[in-house]
Design a protein around this motif. Structure first.
Motif, PDB file in Angstrom:
ATOM      1  N   GLN A 126      -7.751  -7.576   5.248  1.00  0.00           N
ATOM      2  CA  GLN A 126      -8.946  -6.737   5.299  1.00  0.00           C
ATOM      3  C   GLN A 126      -9.748  -6.878   4.008  1.00  0.00           C
ATOM      4  O   GLN A 126      -9.180  -7.015   2.930  1.00  0.00           O
ATOM      5  CB  GLN A 126      -8.550  -5.266   5.499  1.00  0.00           C
ATOM      6  CG  GLN A 126      -8.126  -4.913   6.902  1.00  0.00           C
ATOM      7  CD  GLN A 126      -9.311  -4.855   7.871  1.00  0.00           C
ATOM      8  OE1 GLN A 126     -10.468  -4.895   7.465  1.00  0.00           O
ATOM      9  NE2 GLN A 126      -9.003  -4.767   9.149  1.00  0.00           N
ATOM     10  N   PRO A 127     -11.083  -6.812   4.086  1.00  0.00           N
ATOM     11  CA  PRO A 127     -11.904  -6.929   2.881  1.00  0.00           C
ATOM     12  C   PRO A 127     -12.054  -5.621   2.117  1.00  0.00           C
ATOM     13  O   PRO A 127     -12.722  -5.588   1.086  1.00  0.00           O
ATOM     14  CB  PRO A 127     -13.256  -7.376   3.442  1.00  0.00           C
ATOM     15  CG  PRO A 127     -13.313  -6.731   4.793  1.00  0.00           C
ATOM     16  CD  PRO A 127     -11.899  -6.782   5.311  1.00  0.00           C
ATOM     17  N   LEU A 128     -11.447  -4.547   2.623  1.00  0.00           N
ATOM     18  CA  LEU A 128     -11.638  -3.217   2.038  1.00  0.00           C
ATOM     19  C   LEU A 128     -10.444  -2.824   1.177  1.00  0.00           C
ATOM     20  O   LEU A 128      -9.292  -2.922   1.615  1.00  0.00           O
ATOM     21  CB  LEU A 128     -11.821  -2.190   3.162  1.00  0.00           C
ATOM     22  CG  LEU A 128     -12.088  -0.750   2.753  1.00  0.00           C
ATOM     23  CD1 LEU A 128     -13.393  -0.633   1.969  1.00  0.00           C
ATOM     24  CD2 LEU A 128     -12.122   0.148   3.983  1.00  0.00           C
ATOM     25  N   HIS A 129     -10.728  -2.381  -0.045  1.00  0.00           N
ATOM     26  CA  HIS A 129      -9.697  -1.908  -0.961  1.00  0.00           C
ATOM     27  C   HIS A 129      -9.833  -0.389  -1.105  1.00  0.00           C
ATOM     28  O   HIS A 129     -10.913   0.103  -1.427  1.00  0.00           O
ATOM     29  CB  HIS A 129      -9.845  -2.534  -2.352  1.00  0.00           C
ATOM     30  CG  HIS A 129      -9.841  -4.027  -2.355  1.00  0.00           C
ATOM     31  ND1 HIS A 129      -8.758  -4.771  -2.788  1.00  0.00           N
ATOM     32  CD2 HIS A 129     -10.785  -4.934  -1.974  1.00  0.00           C
ATOM     33  CE1 HIS A 129      -9.039  -6.057  -2.680  1.00  0.00           C
ATOM     34  NE2 HIS A 129     -10.262  -6.179  -2.193  1.00  0.00           N
ATOM     35  N   LEU A 130      -8.778   0.341  -0.858  1.00  0.00           N
ATOM     36  CA  LEU A 130      -8.740   1.780  -1.118  1.00  0.00           C
ATOM     37  C   LEU A 130      -7.763   1.997  -2.265  1.00  0.00           C
ATOM     38  O   LEU A 130      -6.556   2.098  -2.059  1.00  0.00           O
ATOM     39  CB  LEU A 130      -8.295   2.554   0.132  1.00  0.00           C
ATOM     40  CG  LEU A 130      -9.222   2.510   1.348  1.00  0.00           C
ATOM     41  CD1 LEU A 130      -8.635   3.322   2.493  1.00  0.00           C
ATOM     42  CD2 LEU A 130     -10.615   3.005   1.004  1.00  0.00           C
ATOM     43  N   GLU A 131      -8.291   2.056  -3.483  1.00  0.00           N
ATOM     44  CA  GLU A 131      -7.412   2.086  -4.643  1.00  0.00           C
ATOM     45  C   GLU A 131      -6.572   3.361  -4.706  1.00  0.00           C
ATOM     46  O   GLU A 131      -5.449   3.346  -5.202  1.00  0.00           O
ATOM     47  CB  GLU A 131      -8.241   1.931  -5.926  1.00  0.00           C
ATOM     48  CG  GLU A 131      -8.889   0.558  -6.072  1.00  0.00           C
ATOM     49  CD  GLU A 131      -7.880  -0.576  -6.114  1.00  0.00           C
ATOM     50  OE1 GLU A 131      -6.710  -0.335  -6.449  1.00  0.00           O
ATOM     51  OE2 GLU A 131      -8.265  -1.723  -5.791  1.00  0.00           O
ATOM     52  N   GLY A 132      -7.109   4.463  -4.184  1.00  0.00           N
ATOM     53  CA  GLY A 132      -6.330   5.697  -4.169  1.00  0.00           C
ATOM     54  C   GLY A 132      -5.158   5.649  -3.207  1.00  0.00           C
ATOM     55  O   GLY A 132      -4.245   6.471  -3.285  1.00  0.00           O
ATOM     56  N   CYS A 133      -5.192   4.685  -2.279  1.00  0.00           N
ATOM     57  CA  CYS A 133      -4.104   4.521  -1.308  1.00  0.00           C
ATOM     58  C   CYS A 133      -3.246   3.296  -1.617  1.00  0.00           C
ATOM     59  O   CYS A 133      -2.364   2.948  -0.836  1.00  0.00           O
ATOM     60  CB  CYS A 133      -4.676   4.403   0.102  1.00  0.00           C
ATOM     61  SG  CYS A 133      -5.653   5.829   0.631  1.00  0.00           S
ATOM     62  N   MET A 191       0.858  -1.185   0.000  1.00  0.00           N
ATOM     63  CA  MET A 191       0.000   0.000   0.000  1.00  0.00           C
ATOM     64  C   MET A 191       0.891   1.231   0.000  1.00  0.00           C
ATOM     65  O   MET A 191       1.751   1.392   0.867  1.00  0.00           O
ATOM     66  CB  MET A 191      -0.924  -0.015   1.213  1.00  0.00           C
ATOM     67  CG  MET A 191      -2.152   0.866   1.078  1.00  0.00           C
ATOM     68  SD  MET A 191      -3.330   0.557   2.421  1.00  0.00           S
ATOM     69  CE  MET A 191      -4.794   1.287   1.725  1.00  0.00           C
ATOM     70  N   SER A 192       0.681   2.135  -0.943  1.00  0.00           N
ATOM     71  CA  SER A 192       1.566   3.274  -1.076  1.00  0.00           C
ATOM     72  C   SER A 192       1.327   4.335  -0.012  1.00  0.00           C
ATOM     73  O   SER A 192       2.220   5.121   0.291  1.00  0.00           O
ATOM     74  CB  SER A 192       1.380   3.892  -2.468  1.00  0.00           C
ATOM     75  OG  SER A 192       0.025   4.279  -2.665  1.00  0.00           O
TER      76      SER A 192
END
Length: 394
Positions: free
Chosen positions: A346-353, A1-2
């Protein structure tokens, strides 16, 4: 994760068991610095077993551990010093315990008015049950969940996961994030609280509203949907498949796919209400047709017809399935003594992060970060830290 969106948030975690640690795990996974406060004699945890066990490692990853005796004046003073630097305090004590320890919201907000103070209890902060202890299964029973789980005429059945604990942890994490956003706009901290009971009742959703609307409590209906039919688990030649075809177009497509088109015009099944009323006969007819196919064959046939369906998997089968392999929820962390430790992502993806958050570090040993926190965060001298240790304060 960036980029970890909570990387500047500091959380002091006083929670035990499962619900509270679910909250701090989510915050820690997305970058918060979570300091787990452990009593000096606390060598394990009532949930998760051994600190090297799979459950403990999964529940407490991405956290630090500070050994601190809150029953002493010096220990509380250290905690208050950390509160001044923190953004969030999490707790799940009984009311009398948190007041006796001096870690209640009124005391903590005097120390730091900007603090977001998150609480989980069994039954809520008010009402006649507010002081009662609770665990996941007792709440599953009292919430009504067990009354609608299982088969008609059979004893009630608990859900196969700690749904009360986990739902409460997830609800509190949402509340903490909203309170942090509120603080960004107003500068004000606040008390955020939920309970196992409230969270699980909210998960029952339409079942509760059915009662509020009609005054009649829903009953267990096995694997059928309570109102929308045909929706349920159907046998195949080698297993079972869940099928959901309650909508008119879906029901027609199902009948055509199973080569029983005459059901569409049968007056017994003319609409959703009638299909629910006559569910036993309808399901018997459908089951005679689904048994002709293997689970894989039926899955392909219904997929082609646009009908929601899914094979009945074990957890092992699901984790080995191509879809789960693509989603890569099976994760691992590198433990200094255990090596690779399997964890659930985690089941959550934050593509912007950058997508799913990484496992930055495995669950800490008891008091692993005590010296680091006291010296680097609070500027305490090594001799003072050693004196605290000898006196049982850390």
């Amino acid at each position: 994760m960036s980029y970890l969106p909570l990387e500047k948030v500091v959380v002091l975690d006083l929670t035990r068991h499962r619900a509270g640690p679910v909250t701090s795990r989510l915050l820690g996974d997305f970058g918060a610095t979570v300091i787990k406060i452990d009593a000096p004699t606390d060598l394990g945890d009532s949930m998760g077993g051994s600190r090297e066990g799979f459950d403990y490692q999964n529940l407490h990853r991405n956290k630090m551990s500070l050994s601190l005796n809150l029953k002493t004046d010096e220990g509380r003073a250290v905690f208050y010093d950390l509160v001044r630097k923190a953004d969030v305090v999490l707790e799940n004590f009984r009311p009398e315990v948190k007041h006796r320890l001096g870690v209640d919201y009124e005391t903590i907000s005097e120390v730091n008015p900007r603090i977001v103070y998150g609480s989980i209890s069994g039954f809520g902060q008010t009402g006649p049950y507010r002081t009662r202890p609770a665990v996941d299964q007792t709440i599953q029973g009292m919430s009504g969940l067990m009354s609608v789980t299982g088969f008609p005429g059979q004893p009630p059945v608990r859900a196969g996961a700690a749904v009360a604990d986990i739902s409460a942890g997830m609800v509190l994490s949402q509340g903490v994030l909203m309170a942090l956003y509120h603080r960004e706009k107003t500068g004000e901290g606040q008390w955020v609280h939920t309970s196992l009971l409230e969270s699980l009742v909210s998960m029952l959703d339409f079942q509760v509203v059915r009662y509020l609307d009609s005054g009649e409590s829903p009953r267990a209906v096995g694997n059928d949907h309570p109102t929308l039919m045909p929706t349920g688990l159907f046998p195949t030649a080698d297993g079972h498949v869940n099928i959901a075809a309650a909508e008119e177009l879906k029901f027609k497509a199902l009948c055509e796919a199973l080569e029983i088109p005459e059901l569409v015009s049968d007056p017994l099944y003319a609409d959703t209400a009638l299909r629910s009323e006559n569910r036993t006969a309808l399901c018997d007819i459908l089951a005679r047709r689904t048994r002709v196919y293997s689970s894989e064959e039926l899955q392909r046939k219904l997929d082609a017809a646009g009908i929601p369906c899914g094979q009945l998997y074990t957890i092992g089968q699901m984790m080995e399935d191509a879809q789960m392999q693509s989603l890569r929820m099976a994760d691992e962390g590198q433990h200094p003594h255990l090596g690779a430790v399997p964890l659930l992502g985690q089941p959550l993806h934050l593509e912007g992060c950058g997508g799913r958050p990484p496992v930055r570090f495995t669950a800490p040993d008891h008091g692993e970060h005590t010296d680091q926190i006291l010296s680097e965060w609070l500027g305490m001298a090594r001799s003072d830290i050693q004196a605290f240790r000898e006196r049982g304060i850390i």
